[in-house]
Design a protein around this motif. Structure first.
Motif, PDB file in Angstrom:
ATOM      1  N   GLN A 134       0.821  -1.211   0.000  1.00 16.28           N
ATOM      2  CA  GLN A 134       0.000   0.000   0.000  1.00 16.28           C
ATOM      3  C   GLN A 134       0.859   1.266   0.000  1.00 16.28           C
ATOM      4  N   ILE A 135       2.075   1.170   0.542  1.00 21.93           N
ATOM      5  CA  ILE A 135       2.939   2.350   0.631  1.00 21.93           C
ATOM      6  C   ILE A 135       4.155   2.259  -0.294  1.00 21.93           C
ATOM      7  N   TYR A 136       4.397   1.102  -0.869  1.00 25.39           N
ATOM      8  CA  TYR A 136       5.629   0.842  -1.613  1.00 25.39           C
ATOM      9  C   TYR A 136       5.832   1.843  -2.753  1.00 25.39           C
ATOM     10  N   ASN A 137       4.912   1.863  -3.702  1.00 26.36           N
ATOM     11  CA  ASN A 137       5.059   2.742  -4.868  1.00 26.36           C
ATOM     12  C   ASN A 137       5.066   4.214  -4.481  1.00 26.36           C
ATOM     13  N   LYS A 138       4.236   4.558  -3.503  1.00 29.83           N
ATOM     14  CA  LYS A 138       4.162   5.936  -3.035  1.00 29.83           C
ATOM     15  C   LYS A 138       5.515   6.415  -2.522  1.00 29.83           C
ATOM     16  N   CYS A 139       6.179   5.562  -1.730  1.00 26.86           N
ATOM     17  CA  CYS A 139       7.452   5.952  -1.115  1.00 26.86           C
ATOM     18  C   CYS A 139       8.598   5.979  -2.119  1.00 26.86           C
ATOM     19  N   ILE A 140       8.646   4.996  -3.012  1.00 24.36           N
ATOM     20  CA  ILE A 140       9.770   4.980  -3.965  1.00 24.36           C
ATOM     21  C   ILE A 140       9.642   6.118  -4.980  1.00 24.36           C
ATOM     22  N   LYS A 175       2.563  -2.936  15.192  1.00 24.02           N
ATOM     23  CA  LYS A 175       1.908  -2.487  16.425  1.00 24.02           C
ATOM     24  C   LYS A 175       1.756  -0.962  16.453  1.00 24.02           C
ATOM     25  N   LYS A 176       2.475  -0.278  15.587  1.00 23.75           N
ATOM     26  CA  LYS A 176       2.514   1.180  15.585  1.00 23.75           C
ATOM     27  C   LYS A 176       1.549   1.748  14.540  1.00 23.75           C
ATOM     28  N   PRO A 177       1.194   3.040  14.657  1.00 20.05           N
ATOM     29  CA  PRO A 177       0.359   3.654  13.628  1.00 20.05           C
ATOM     30  C   PRO A 177       0.986   3.491  12.238  1.00 20.05           C
ATOM     31  N   LYS A 178       0.161   3.368  11.220  1.00 22.24           N
ATOM     32  CA  LYS A 178       0.653   3.084   9.871  1.00 22.24           C
ATOM     33  C   LYS A 178       1.607   4.151   9.353  1.00 22.24           C
ATOM     34  N   ILE A 179       1.442   5.377   9.812  1.00 20.51           N
ATOM     35  CA  ILE A 179       2.328   6.447   9.380  1.00 20.51           C
ATOM     36  C   ILE A 179       3.774   6.172   9.793  1.00 20.51           C
ATOM     37  N   CYS A 180       3.958   5.389  10.872  1.00 22.52           N
ATOM     38  CA  CYS A 180       5.305   5.027  11.337  1.00 22.52           C
ATOM     39  C   CYS A 180       5.971   4.073  10.351  1.00 22.52           C
ATOM     40  N   LEU A 181       5.202   3.155   9.791  1.00 17.33           N
ATOM     41  CA  LEU A 181       5.741   2.234   8.792  1.00 17.33           C
ATOM     42  C   LEU A 181       6.224   3.016   7.573  1.00 17.33           C
ATOM     43  N   GLU A 182       5.420   3.982   7.131  1.00 18.84           N
ATOM     44  CA  GLU A 182       5.792   4.801   5.973  1.00 18.84           C
ATOM     45  C   GLU A 182       7.067   5.596   6.258  1.00 18.84           C
ATOM     46  N   TYR A 183       7.148   6.174   7.471  1.00 22.08           N
ATOM     47  CA  TYR A 183       8.340   6.931   7.861  1.00 22.08           C
ATOM     48  C   TYR A 183       9.592   6.052   7.833  1.00 22.08           C
ATOM     49  N   MET A 205      15.422  13.498   4.209  1.00 20.84           N
ATOM     50  CA  MET A 205      14.268  13.194   5.057  1.00 20.84           C
ATOM     51  C   MET A 205      13.315  14.386   5.118  1.00 20.84           C
ATOM     52  N   ASP A 206      13.877  15.590   5.232  1.00 20.59           N
ATOM     53  CA  ASP A 206      13.046  16.802   5.264  1.00 20.59           C
ATOM     54  C   ASP A 206      12.252  16.951   3.968  1.00 20.59           C
ATOM     55  N   LYS A 207      12.858  16.581   2.868  1.00 16.69           N
ATOM     56  CA  LYS A 207      12.214  16.702   1.564  1.00 16.69           C
ATOM     57  C   LYS A 207      11.119  15.650   1.371  1.00 16.69           C
ATOM     58  N   ASN A 208      11.428  14.407   1.739  1.00 17.57           N
ATOM     59  CA  ASN A 208      10.539  13.285   1.435  1.00 17.57           C
ATOM     60  C   ASN A 208       9.542  12.948   2.545  1.00 17.57           C
ATOM     61  N   CYS A 209       9.856  13.412   3.762  1.00 18.16           N
ATOM     62  CA  CYS A 209       8.959  13.162   4.906  1.00 18.16           C
ATOM     63  C   CYS A 209       9.083  14.345   5.864  1.00 18.16           C
ATOM     64  N   PRO A 210       8.496  15.508   5.497  1.00 16.18           N
ATOM     65  CA  PRO A 210       8.704  16.758   6.234  1.00 16.18           C
ATOM     66  C   PRO A 210       8.437  16.672   7.738  1.00 16.18           C
ATOM     67  N   ASN A 211       7.488  15.855   8.151  1.00 11.18           N
ATOM     68  CA  ASN A 211       7.154  15.749   9.579  1.00 11.18           C
ATOM     69  C   ASN A 211       7.794  14.525  10.234  1.00 11.18           C
ATOM     70  N   TRP A 212       8.940  14.104   9.713  1.00  7.63           N
ATOM     71  CA  TRP A 212       9.573  12.871  10.178  1.00  7.63           C
ATOM     72  C   TRP A 212       9.932  12.928  11.675  1.00  7.63           C
ATOM     73  N   ALA A 213      10.328  14.115  12.173  1.00  5.98           N
ATOM     74  CA  ALA A 213      10.718  14.218  13.590  1.00  5.98           C
ATOM     75  C   ALA A 213       9.528  13.946  14.498  1.00  5.98           C
ATOM     76  N   GLU A 214       8.358  14.427  14.118  1.00 11.86           N
ATOM     77  CA  GLU A 214       7.151  14.185  14.909  1.00 11.86           C
ATOM     78  C   GLU A 214       6.760  12.713  14.890  1.00 11.86           C
ATOM     79  N   ILE A 215       6.863  12.110  13.705  1.00 18.65           N
ATOM     80  CA  ILE A 215       6.511  10.686  13.578  1.00 18.65           C
ATOM     81  C   ILE A 215       7.484   9.830  14.374  1.00 18.65           C
ATOM     82  N   LYS A 216       8.764  10.231  14.384  1.00 18.67           N
ATOM     83  CA  LYS A 216       9.767   9.483  15.147  1.00 18.67           C
ATOM     84  C   LYS A 216       9.418   9.451  16.625  1.00 18.67           C
TER      85      LYS A 216
END
Length: 221
Positions: A134-140, A175-183, A205-216
């Protein structure tokens, strides 16, 4: 036995030496003693260890105790960041499944903890296998890189990336929210470009996942 106002659980055994333990979660003090040792010797031994006992009990009192999982009915487990109740069922059903905030775990009547744990881990692995596409193509598409292979296993880190292009994701991400898997997946894809945690990597990371620090923070919370 009471020593300096502390209740001590003493057990005499066929052993040669005195042994002392302070156990979680209640800080109970336990002493194993040879059968021939007198009460006076046991008290002297405990008093000689009193500073250590008090320090250990304080550490336990200040630590959030996480009870050991037993995989029994009513136990709480997590799936994609939400709490579920575990329900054991007869193993005429092949795989575990989740429905209405309950995880149904097919096990035999005489199953042991390790067997139940493996069945639940297989469930989490299957959940990840269903979610990764579900996230593979989106992330690559975001990162501009694709892995040679994606693996799932239990490990200390949430994910890792090897120079051969193999990305491994932690089983417990289910076990974590799905957004964590994407991050985590984006994080490891970025390592295909920068195989380190340099400034350039953080820019990726800032470019591809701007809110990565919050998700972490959510991931490690």
């Amino acid at each position: 036995m009471i020593v300096n106002g502390i209740e001590i659980n003493v057990k005499r055994k066929n052993i040669k030496n005195l042994y002392l333990r302070v156990t979680a979660p209640d800080g109970e003090v336990k002493v194993s003693a040879p059968e021939y040792v007198s009460d006076e010797e046991i008290i002297n031994f405990i008093e000689s260890k009193m500073d250590w006992i008090l320090k250990k009990r304080e550490e336990i009192a200040n630590t959030d105790y996480v009870p050991k999982l037993k995989y029994v009915n009513g136990e709480k487990h997590y799936l994609w960041g939400e709490e579920y109740t575990l329900q054991l069922i007869e193993n005429n059903v092949k795989n575990a499944f989740a429905k209405d905030k309950t995880i149904y775990l097919p096990v035999s009547k005489r199953s042991k903890i390790k067997s139940r744990q493996k069945t639940l881990e297989d469930f989490y692995r299957n959940e990840l296998k269903k979610e990764i596409p579900q996230i593979y193509n989106k992330c690559i598409k975001k990162v501009g890189k694709s892995p040679n292979e994606v693996k799932i296993r239990k490990m200390k880190n949430w994910g890792n990336c090897r120079k051969n292009g193999v990305i491994t994701l932690n089983l417990n991400l289910a076990k974590k929210p799905k957004i964590c898997l994407e991050y985590v997946f984006i994080h490891e894809l970025c390592h295909l470009i920068e195989f380190n945690h340099s400034k350039n990597f953080k820019k990726l990371m800032d470019k591809n996942c701007p809110n990565w620090a919050e998700i972490k923070k959510i991931l490690n919370g």
